[in-house]
Scaffold this active site. Structure first.
Site, PDB file in Angstrom:
ATOM      1  N   ARG A 173       1.001  -1.304   0.017  1.00 32.87           N
ATOM      2  CA  ARG A 173       0.141   0.094   0.110  1.00 32.87           C
ATOM      3  C   ARG A 173       0.754   1.273  -0.074  1.00 32.87           C
ATOM      4  NH1 ARG A 173      -5.433  -0.607   0.778  1.00 32.87           N
ATOM      5  NH2 ARG A 173      -6.138  -2.693   0.444  1.00 32.87           N
ATOM      6  N   ARG A 223      -3.580   6.245  -0.004  1.00 29.44           N
ATOM      7  CA  ARG A 223      -4.101   7.061   0.915  1.00 29.44           C
ATOM      8  C   ARG A 223      -3.547   7.989   1.713  1.00 29.44           C
ATOM      9  NH1 ARG A 223      -9.080   3.219   3.122  1.00 29.44           N
ATOM     10  NH2 ARG A 223      -7.048   1.901   3.430  1.00 29.44           N
ATOM     11  N   TYR A 232     -15.083 -11.524  -0.241  1.00 31.08           N
ATOM     12  CA  TYR A 232     -15.833 -10.202  -0.608  1.00 31.08           C
ATOM     13  C   TYR A 232     -16.776 -10.631  -1.461  1.00 31.08           C
ATOM     14  CZ  TYR A 232     -11.900  -7.498   1.211  1.00 31.08           C
ATOM     15  OH  TYR A 232     -11.005  -6.916   2.034  1.00 31.08           O
ATOM     16  N   ASP A 261      -6.575  -2.750  -7.877  1.00 27.56           N
ATOM     17  CA  ASP A 261      -7.043  -3.582  -6.690  1.00 27.56           C
ATOM     18  C   ASP A 261      -7.486  -4.911  -6.627  1.00 27.56           C
ATOM     19  OD1 ASP A 261      -8.022  -2.273  -3.749  1.00 27.56           O
ATOM     20  OD2 ASP A 261      -9.571  -3.819  -4.578  1.00 27.56           O
ATOM     21  N   ARG A 282      -7.276  11.684  -5.946  1.00 23.07           N
ATOM     22  CA  ARG A 282      -8.604  10.916  -5.547  1.00 23.07           C
ATOM     23  C   ARG A 282      -9.879  11.818  -5.418  1.00 23.07           C
ATOM     24  NH1 ARG A 282     -12.291   7.481  -5.083  1.00 23.07           N
ATOM     25  NH2 ARG A 282     -12.763   6.090  -3.358  1.00 23.07           N
TER      26      ARG A 282
END
Ligand code: 1CP
Length: 334
Positions: free
Chosen positions: A21, A25, A146, A71, A34
């Site tokens: 990662r 973010r 998921y 992703d 973003r």
């Protein structure tokens, strides 16, 4: 030479650092992009922006490897499920429909994900040759979590839902493996050097089902990658002492340690594999001293074996980029 590909292929001892990662973010330059791109899936399918984001942490920290900005849920998306990323909630997928799932077409699947392959091509052309470009997939089990919405809010497995469903889980897993291998092959053709397989929710599998849901699916994918001559790093997060069995059975080129695994245990039990990671990403939120003491444990223990410096899970959104910089500097000067 400190390319991850080189370390994995030739089991050489040299310094190499990247972070799970690392593109995302916690970086202000990512957040700026973003904020102008509200639809996360569309952002992942914007080849130019995906490549730009992939290279942001390389520019900032001169890391030794880049991981393509995408992703693991792009595969369920390309297989026909709607994927929505809600703020503070995590990803939400539309209900799984077996009829849609088993009617997928391999060509259409590749076409849908084509912008990711273009992003890999662009990135490879803009990345120093001695740096590796890492591509990735979610392992079948982690994707199932998921796709079938198997997790409760407390991050526990809804066992009843798993046992009492009308799905043919073995067939779904096999079909997923087929499509994951197509996605990997396309990423390799586009210029990826290394593959990382994230089994982020392997720790939720009941002990008696580990072989069926974790070891065998990972083995099939690693064997596919071996035939394609591309090195693999597996990350069966949360399976505790079963890391040993995983390594013995699956035989990946590299294995990422989670933060629960004791580095001394790992060094004595995990043989014929390059170790990666381990450092708790929470330590980057603590004082500099605590972070560097934590890092020392891993760097010191693994200094005489092939080891790729990384974390026990992804960088957290609250991480201060300056801490990341200090950690890299500390590792390189060690
Ligand atoms: O809202 C946002 O801005 C989106 C946040 C985000 C980002 C930046 C998501 C949503 N995914 C990503 C990128 C991403 N995901 C990368 C590329 C960036 C990099 O690593 O440098 C990678 C490798 C992933 C992999 C991924 N996605 C995993 C496996 C790794 C892990 O952390 O366990 C998993 C489980 C996911 C699912 C996912 N995607 C996004 C979220 C919020 C989630 C749920 C899990 C989570 O909260 O981390």
């Amino acid at each position: 030479m400190n390319s991850v590909k080189e370390i994995l292929k030739n089991k050489v001892i040299c310094k190499s650092v990247w972070f799970m990662r690392q593109a995302g973010r916690y970086l202000p330059e990512f957040r700026e992009i973003r904020s102008k791109n509200k639809d996360f899936i569309k952002l992942c399918l914007n080849s130019e922006l995906s490549s730009l984001i992939t290279l942001q942490p390389i520019k900032r920290f001169n890391l030794d490897s880049a991981i393509i900005f995408s992703d693991i849920l792009m595969v369920p998306y390309a297989l026909g499920q709607e994927v929505d990323f809600t703020k503070n909630f995590g990803p939400r997928l539309s209900n799984f429909d077996q009829n849609i799932f088993f009617q997928n077409d391999k060509k259409k699947f590749t076409n849908k994900l084509d912008p990711i392959y273009k992003a890999i091509e662009i990135t490879r052309n803009n990345l120093d040759r001695e740096k590796s470009l890492i591509s990735f997939i979610g392992a079948p089990w982690t994707l199932l979590i998921y796709m079938l919405n198997l997790k409760t809010n407390k991050n526990e497995l809804n066992l009843l839902k798993l046992q009492k469903n009308n799905y043919n889980l073995s067939e779904i897993l096999e079909e997923l493996i087929t499509y994951l291998c197509i996605h990997l092959k396309n990423q390799i053709n586009a210029g990826a050097d290394v593959v990382q397989i994230f089994d982020s929710w392997a720790g939720l599998i009941p002990s008696s089902d580990i072989a069926r849901y974790c070891l065998l699916p990972n083995l099939k994918i690693v064997e596919f990658c071996k035939r394609e001559n591309i090195p693999t790093i597996c990350f069966p997060k949360g399976i505790k002492e079963k890391y040993e069995e995983f390594n013995r059975m699956v035989k990946p080129d590299g294995i990422n340690l989670d933060s629960e695994i004791d580095p001394i245990w790992a060094k004595s039990k995990l043989k014929n594999v390059v170790l990666q990671g381990g450092l708790n990403p929470n330590l980057l939120l603590k004082t500099e001293r605590e972070m560097l003491d934590g890092a020392t444990k891993y760097i010191q223990e693994f200094k005489d074996i092939p080891y790729i410096f990384n974390l026990g899970h992804g960088l957290l959104p609250e991480t201060d980029p300056d801490k990341v910089k200090k950690l890299i500097k500390f590792y390189r000067n060690f």
